[in-house]
Design an enzyme around this catalytic site. Structure first.
Site, short mmCIF file in Angstrom:
data_model
loop_
_atom_site.label_atom_id
_atom_site.label_comp_id
_atom_site.label_asym_id
_atom_site.label_seq_id
_atom_site.Cartn_x
_atom_site.Cartn_y
_atom_site.Cartn_z
CG ASP A 36 25.42 33.58 32.17
OD1 ASP A 36 26.38 33.21 32.39
OD2 ASP A 36 24.47 32.47 30.70
CB ILE A 37 30.54 35.88 32.99
CG1 ILE A 37 30.73 34.49 33.68
CG2 ILE A 37 29.90 36.73 34.47
CD1 ILE A 37 31.57 34.33 34.62
CB ALA A 60 35.44 32.31 39.34
CB THR A 101 43.68 28.96 41.96
OG1 THR A 101 43.29 27.64 43.20
CG2 THR A 101 43.29 27.81 40.69
CE1 TYR A 125 37.91 26.54 40.16
CE2 TYR A 125 40.38 26.23 41.30
CZ TYR A 125 39.31 26.78 41.58
OH TYR A 125 39.28 27.84 41.92
CE LYS A 129 40.43 31.35 38.35
NZ LYS A 129 39.09 31.87 38.40
#
Length: 280
Positions: A36-37, A60, A101, A125, A129
């Protein structure tokens, strides 16, 4: 090289694993089953046990609209998780590639964004990022940040798969005409990421297939490529409201790749044709 790939079961991760193997590297895939990151202890244990030369961080939270409702989860995965991965990479003396992104920019204007342009994300989002980029660069001193856009491939869900499915189900589909960007084929992007870890030219880069198009133009190209008679009806973003605000301009300058001696990706139309052969 020994390379850890996070999100190895995902759309990009699977093609990165394939590309690494093709270039003779030892690829070690990590996905939810392995760690689990958002749990730093788990991340540290798994990455340091692998003792990699490089980490390609593909994992991600990418559900752009849902991120507006699950802000905490999105932040924990994209920011905290990235920080933990970067710390573990630094501890191992490994190189790090962080996939980012076009959504880190405000999407205004018509010029391609440069890696050095000011970041001003329009949605949560994009914010996470952007913060993930910062965390990666802060925690690991051998980091590549690679911003990409409109990703598609044989694995997972993406715009092109959706358009193909709708093209078989409907006579007409409405697609926004005021978003411009570059579709990016995951096998092509994976090759670039491999090329990067084989170097020491760290920094922030943009990696997309060459050329740009509008969303509705891409949809029409999908219909034409797969021989579908579904008509694409162009609408504006105002006519198709979403929870998350989308950038109108997702053009990214790739001159940074040329300047660093990296190979630029093929044109997106060529990529779409190869994708069609891959998926049949």
């Amino acid at each position: 090289m020994k390379v850890v790939v996070t999100g190895a079961a995902g759309q990009l991760g699977q093609d990165v694993m394939t590309a690494l193997a093709a270039r003779g590297h030892e690829a070690i895939g990590i996905d939810r089953a392995e760690a689990d990151i958002t749990n730093e202890a788990q991340v540290t244990a798994v990455v340091t046990a692998a003792a990699p030369d490089a980490v390609i961080h593909c994992a991600a939270y990418t559900a752009v609209d849902r991120a507006e409702e699950e802000k905490d989860l999105c932040t924990r995965i994209n920011v905290d998780g990235t920080r933990f991965i970067a710390r573990a990479a630094q501890q191992c003396g490994a190189k790090l590639v962080y996939i980012s992104t076009d959504y880190v920019f405000n999407g205004q204007g018509e010029n391609p964004f440069l890696p050095t342009d000011e970041k001003a994300p329009l949605n949560h989002y994009g914010l996470t990022k952007s913060q993930g980029e910062d965390a990666a660069l802060e925690e690991c001193d051998r980091t590549f940040v690679v911003r990409t856009s409109w990703v598609f491939g044989a694995h997972g869900n993406n715009f092109i798969k959706t358009m193909r499915r709708l093209g078989t189900e409907r006579d007409e589909v409405s697609v926004v005409c005021d978003e411009v960007g570059a579709p990016t084929y995951t096998p092509d992007l994976a090759v670039l990421l491999c090329e990067m870890i084989e170097s020491d030219r760290y920094g922030v880069y943009h990696g997309t297939n060459e050329g740009v198009c509008r969303r509705d133009e891409l949809a029409q190209a999908v219909m034409d490529t797969f021989g579908l008679s579904c008509r694409v009806h162009a609408i504006t973003g105002d006519q198709y409201p979403t929870l998350a605000t989308r950038p109108h301009n997702s053009r990214l300058s790739k001159e940074c790749l040329s300047a660093a001696g990296f190979t630029r990706l093929p044109d997106w139309k060529d990529a779409l044709a190869r994708y069609a052969k891959e998926v049949g």
